[in-house]
Motif scaffolding. Structure first.
Motif, PDB file in Angstrom:
ATOM      1  N   ILE A 163      58.934  21.393 -23.076  1.00  0.00           N
ATOM      2  CA  ILE A 163      57.903  20.584 -21.931  1.00  0.00           C
ATOM      3  C   ILE A 163      59.247  20.253 -20.927  1.00  0.00           C
ATOM      4  O   ILE A 163      60.019  19.470 -21.432  1.00  0.00           O
ATOM      5  CB  ILE A 163      57.450  19.178 -22.747  1.00  0.00           C
ATOM      6  N   TYR A 164      58.825  20.350 -19.697  1.00  0.00           N
ATOM      7  CA  TYR A 164      59.768  20.351 -18.453  1.00  0.00           C
ATOM      8  C   TYR A 164      59.062  19.300 -17.558  1.00  0.00           C
ATOM      9  O   TYR A 164      57.635  19.896 -17.449  1.00  0.00           O
ATOM     10  CB  TYR A 164      59.972  21.425 -18.155  1.00  0.00           C
ATOM     11  N   TRP A 165      59.764  18.466 -16.875  1.00  0.00           N
ATOM     12  CA  TRP A 165      59.007  17.735 -15.622  1.00  0.00           C
ATOM     13  C   TRP A 165      59.844  17.935 -14.576  1.00  0.00           C
ATOM     14  O   TRP A 165      60.959  17.902 -14.570  1.00  0.00           O
ATOM     15  CB  TRP A 165      58.873  16.330 -16.155  1.00  0.00           C
ATOM     16  N   GLY A 166      59.384  17.809 -13.426  1.00  0.00           N
ATOM     17  CA  GLY A 166      60.038  17.464 -11.999  1.00  0.00           C
ATOM     18  C   GLY A 166      60.252  15.999 -11.884  1.00  0.00           C
ATOM     19  O   GLY A 166      59.940  15.237 -12.671  1.00  0.00           O
ATOM     20  N   GLN A 167      60.838  15.782 -10.893  1.00  0.00           N
ATOM     21  CA  GLN A 167      61.164  14.251 -10.428  1.00  0.00           C
ATOM     22  C   GLN A 167      60.066  13.724  -9.554  1.00  0.00           C
ATOM     23  O   GLN A 167      60.272  12.576  -9.764  1.00  0.00           O
ATOM     24  CB  GLN A 167      62.601  14.346  -9.889  1.00  0.00           C
ATOM     25  N   GLY A 168      59.196  14.263  -9.325  1.00  0.00           N
ATOM     26  CA  GLY A 168      58.115  13.651  -8.704  1.00  0.00           C
ATOM     27  C   GLY A 168      58.144  13.747  -7.195  1.00  0.00           C
ATOM     28  O   GLY A 168      59.411  13.469  -6.567  1.00  0.00           O
ATOM     29  N   THR A 169      57.133  13.567  -6.462  1.00  0.00           N
ATOM     30  CA  THR A 169      57.023  13.492  -5.090  1.00  0.00           C
ATOM     31  C   THR A 169      55.985  12.603  -4.497  1.00  0.00           C
ATOM     32  O   THR A 169      54.879  12.558  -5.110  1.00  0.00           O
ATOM     33  CB  THR A 169      56.944  14.907  -4.298  1.00  0.00           C
ATOM     34  N   GLN A 170      56.250  11.625  -3.608  1.00  0.00           N
ATOM     35  CA  GLN A 170      55.231  10.466  -3.538  1.00  0.00           C
ATOM     36  C   GLN A 170      54.123  10.993  -2.306  1.00  0.00           C
ATOM     37  O   GLN A 170      54.614  11.466  -1.533  1.00  0.00           O
ATOM     38  CB  GLN A 170      56.060   9.219  -2.817  1.00  0.00           C
ATOM     39  N   VAL A 171      53.217  10.746  -2.691  1.00  0.00           N
ATOM     40  CA  VAL A 171      51.785  10.780  -1.880  1.00  0.00           C
ATOM     41  C   VAL A 171      51.329   9.539  -1.538  1.00  0.00           C
ATOM     42  O   VAL A 171      50.817   8.778  -2.501  1.00  0.00           O
ATOM     43  CB  VAL A 171      50.930  11.575  -2.148  1.00  0.00           C
ATOM     44  N   THR A 172      51.235   8.943  -0.220  1.00  0.00           N
ATOM     45  CA  THR A 172      50.595   7.919   0.200  1.00  0.00           C
ATOM     46  C   THR A 172      49.405   8.225   1.137  1.00  0.00           C
ATOM     47  O   THR A 172      49.792   8.789   2.006  1.00  0.00           O
ATOM     48  CB  THR A 172      51.589   6.825   0.803  1.00  0.00           C
ATOM     49  N   VAL A 173      48.309   7.513   0.817  1.00  0.00           N
ATOM     50  CA  VAL A 173      47.008   7.822   1.786  1.00  0.00           C
ATOM     51  C   VAL A 173      46.693   6.611   2.197  1.00  0.00           C
ATOM     52  O   VAL A 173      46.586   5.578   1.319  1.00  0.00           O
ATOM     53  CB  VAL A 173      46.000   8.628   0.892  1.00  0.00           C
ATOM     54  N   SER A 174      47.106   6.221   3.423  1.00  0.00           N
ATOM     55  CA  SER A 174      46.706   5.188   3.984  1.00  0.00           C
ATOM     56  C   SER A 174      46.418   5.271   5.536  1.00  0.00           C
ATOM     57  O   SER A 174      46.983   6.037   6.509  1.00  0.00           O
ATOM     58  CB  SER A 174      47.959   4.038   3.905  1.00  0.00           C
ATOM     59  N   SER A 175      45.766   4.174   6.123  1.00  0.00           N
ATOM     60  CA  SER A 175      45.412   4.254   7.380  1.00  0.00           C
ATOM     61  C   SER A 175      46.378   3.140   8.145  1.00  0.00           C
ATOM     62  O   SER A 175      46.156   3.206   9.395  1.00  0.00           O
ATOM     63  CB  SER A 175      43.838   3.612   7.625  1.00  0.00           C
TER      64      SER A 175
END
Length: 116
Positions: free
Chosen positions: A104-116
């Motif tokens: 099982i492998y994971w990446g470090q993640g990437t932030q997604v922000t949905v905002s007006s």
């Protein structure tokens, strides 16, 4: 050395689009079940989309069906998540995941922000 490197996150307005990428190395990408997960603040990590090479089926979490599309390139060892019609509730850190048996492998993640 196994690596999963996500990219493509950022800030986007509601209704907008983003395309996340996951570059894989150090393992045989084509035989792994590949998935995108996300984790919003204060919430558990949840599955967003999963592709199994064994039945060539892609599964999507109900809230993203019709808006998100998982794709992959076995030669280039890259997976993408095209996200359209983004909503505020899609805000989270998005993670790339690879699984085969006990590996099982994971990446470090990437932030997604949905905002007006």
């Amino acid at each position: 050395q196994v690596q999963l490197v996500e990219s493509g996150g950022g800030l986007v307005q509601p209704g907008g689009s983003l395309r996340l990428s996951c570059a894989a190395s150090g393992f045989q990408f084509s035989i792994y079940v590949m998935s995108w997960y996300r984790q919003a603040p204060g919430k558990e990590r949840e599955l967003v989309a999963r592709y199994s090479p064994f039945d060539a089926v892609t599964h999507y979490e109900d809230s993203v069906k019709g808006r998100f599309t998982l794709s992959r390139d076995n030669v280039g060892q890259t997976m993408w998540l095209q996200m359209n019609s983004l909503k505020v509730e899609d805000t989270a850190v998005y993670y790339c995941n690879a699984v085969r048996n006990e590996f099982i492998y994971w990446g470090q993640g990437t932030q997604v922000t949905v905002s007006s």
